[in-house]
Design a protein around this motif. Structure first.
Motif, PDB file in Angstrom:
ATOM      1  N   THR A 320       0.842  -1.204   0.000  1.00  0.00           N
ATOM      2  CA  THR A 320       0.000   0.000   0.000  1.00  0.00           C
ATOM      3  C   THR A 320       0.874   1.251   0.000  1.00  0.00           C
ATOM      4  O   THR A 320       1.954   1.273   0.604  1.00  0.00           O
ATOM      5  N   THR A 328      -4.489   2.029   1.143  1.00  0.00           N
ATOM      6  CA  THR A 328      -4.607   1.152   2.318  1.00  0.00           C
ATOM      7  C   THR A 328      -6.048   0.666   2.485  1.00  0.00           C
ATOM      8  O   THR A 328      -6.286  -0.444   2.963  1.00  0.00           O
ATOM      9  N   TYR A 330      -8.033  -0.357   0.279  1.00  0.00           N
ATOM     10  CA  TYR A 330      -8.309  -1.530  -0.578  1.00  0.00           C
ATOM     11  C   TYR A 330      -7.799  -2.823   0.058  1.00  0.00           C
ATOM     12  O   TYR A 330      -8.155  -3.908  -0.360  1.00  0.00           O
ATOM     13  N   LYS A 331      -6.884  -2.679   1.001  1.00  0.00           N
ATOM     14  CA  LYS A 331      -6.093  -3.837   1.428  1.00  0.00           C
ATOM     15  C   LYS A 331      -6.910  -5.002   1.986  1.00  0.00           C
ATOM     16  O   LYS A 331      -6.651  -6.150   1.596  1.00  0.00           O
ATOM     17  N   VAL A 347       1.442  -9.153   1.362  1.00  0.00           N
ATOM     18  CA  VAL A 347       0.839  -7.827   1.377  1.00  0.00           C
ATOM     19  C   VAL A 347       1.583  -6.978   2.402  1.00  0.00           C
ATOM     20  O   VAL A 347       1.751  -7.389   3.552  1.00  0.00           O
ATOM     21  N   GLU A 349       1.796  -3.302   4.381  1.00  0.00           N
ATOM     22  CA  GLU A 349       1.043  -2.098   4.736  1.00  0.00           C
ATOM     23  C   GLU A 349       2.021  -0.979   5.081  1.00  0.00           C
ATOM     24  O   GLU A 349       2.810  -1.112   6.021  1.00  0.00           O
TER      25      GLU A 349
END
Ligand code: EPU
Length: 443
Positions: A320, A328, A330-331, A347, A349
């Protein structure tokens, strides 16, 4: 049927009793491929800022494409306490009246309900030279400081003190300044922008956030008479106008890219085909590229976006970043898609290190996810299995609903008030395209 929050006959405290309580649940069953059309509502993270911007000019402001969400009601309560009244003359529209009789105080009971209350700081200080705002707290996903908002305003001549948990800011008249953010904060960009429109001289905001919602706010400010250059870029130049010269306006809210992405994710996990009316592919460029890497076929149309999902998604790695990077917000949706994709995805962040709380809930549904600091390793499974889960925040709540669509059996999501804050009839919109989903009122 319960009254809509934007029903003209319920202009004040418009939430239905069901929405006001926290114990409604959403019940989702595994669903086949979603098919049909979803109309994408206006963006929460734009309309709340547009509402705050009505503090800048007396008169009747008209906002359209307003999403029917709880946060709009909460923001209208806050603005009512300050002196701007909100009614809804038609579905999806707000009429906001600023008579100029303003009390520049944002009390704790209202500020704690909504993070975007911080957005009254810039307009009130810039126009009235004083504001008392209860300091907003953290969030379910971690601490959310406002140091960049305050140092930017100080650079423009504000005196800021902390008094019993309130930020008290004063200035005879703000002056233009060069404000360079160490990080492109959305909220800080908005507050400096709305303070600068009335400042004496020119303010240059460098490393400004450039989310589509910020451009939307800029366009509304320009239609009110503000002088802003560089809209959509990371360098905004604001030439201040004399206080009293801005006028009330009419403005159409930009479509919500996060809600649009939620329907993309729902189509993706069910192998469906949807047309998202109103979705702006140009506001979701990076996300759409990565979704294409996962196997989705995405076809931008002049009035929306079509999505065709493969039988099974492919895993990818995602990080992100501020816009135009992957948001963020969408995560949780991406993590949910990876939970049923073929392969392993990592993933990362980069905005809110604590924003992985929903992972435990996804694991209750059978997802295989390990987190380590600000990384999550997601091993895709062919299917999930239904269970009771709790939404910890808006976006995670929506992601749990999406996960329920691919979970065998029944998934019951509580904490629905979080989803209501930012989603305009998520349940109804998903049911209309074939999802097996219902909202059950509190017992
Ligand atoms: N930050 C600071 N100091 C500041 C301001 C921000 O350290 O003075 C840090 C924050 O702690 C965070 C990062 O900078 O780590 C990003 O914060 P930003 O100011 O950009 O976010 P925000 O304005 O508080 C908005 C959205 C969020 C979204 C973020 C990031 C609204 C009302 N909220 O928050 O949306 O996640 O931008 O894109 O616009 C949501 O809609 O569910 C939501 C949380």
């Amino acid at each position: 049927m319960s009254p809509s929050p934007l029903d003209p006959s319920h202009p004040r405290d418009p939430l239905s009793p069901d929405r006001r309580t926290s114990d409604a649940v959403v019940v989702v069953h595994r669903s086949g491929p979603l098919q049909g059309e979803v109309v994408v509502p206006g963006a929460k993270n734009s309309v709340l800022k547009l509402m705050a911007a009505t503090l800048l000019a007396d008169g009747e402001h008209h906002l359209t494409n307003v999403p029917d969400i709880a946060d709009v009601s909460i923001m209208s309560d806050l603005l009512a306490a300050i002196g701007v009244t909100t009614t809804s003359p038609a579905p999806g529209e707000l009429l906001m009246v600023n008579t100029g009789d303003i009390t520049p105080v944002a009390p704790y009971e209202l500020v704690e309900r909504i993070r975007a209350s911080i957005n009254v700081l810039g307009p009130l200080l810039g126009r009235f030279g004083r504001v008392r705002l209860s300091l907003p707290g953290g969030d379910d996903f971690g601490s959310r400081p406002i140091d960049m908002h305050l140092s930017g305003l100080e650079a423009m001549g504000a005196t800021i003190t902390l008094d019993h948990g309130d930020v008290v800011a004063t200035a005879d008249r703000l002056h233009g300044a060069d404000v360079t953010f160490e990080f492109p904060s959305v909220g800080a960009t908005e507050n400096i922008l709305t303070a600068a429109v009335h400042a004496k001289g020119t303010t240059v905001i460098d490393n400004a956030a450039r989310e589509p919602e910020i451009s939307d706010l800029c366009r509304m400010l320009v239609s009110m008479g503000a002088d802003i250059e560089g809209i959509g870029t990371s360098r905004l130049v604001v030439h201040g106008v004399e206080p009293g010269t801005l006028r009330a306006t009419r403005h159409d809210t930009v479509p919500d890219r996060i809600q649009a992405a939620t329907y993309l994710a729902a189509a993706a996990v069910t192998g469906g085909e949807l047309f998202l009316r109103g979705a702006r592919a140009d506001h979701m460029d990076m996300l759409l590229r990565r979704f294409t890497d996962m196997g989705l076929e995405l076809v931008p149309q002049h009035d929306g976006l079509s999505v065709y999902a493969p039988e099974r998604l492919r895993a990818i790695d995602v990080a992100t970043l501020p816009y135009p990077g992957i948001a963020t917000d969408y995560k949780p949706l991406i993590v949910t898609m990876l939970a049923v994709a073929d392969g392993v995805g990592i993933v990362t962040e980069n905005l809110y290190p604590g924003r992985f709380r929903y992972v435990e809930e996804l694991c209750r549904l059978g997802a295989d996810i390990r987190t380590d600091g600000h990384h999550a390793v997601v091993r895709g499974r062919a299917a999930l299995s239904g269970a009771p889960v709790r939404a910890p925040d808006i976006r995670a709540g929506a992601a749990l609903v999406v996960a329920g669509l691919v979970a065998e059996g029944t998934t019951t999501i509580s904490g629905v008030h979080h989803i209501d804050r930012g989603y305009d009839d998520l349940v109804g919109r998903l049911a209309a395209v074939g999802a097996s989903i219902e909202r059950r009122p509190p017992r």
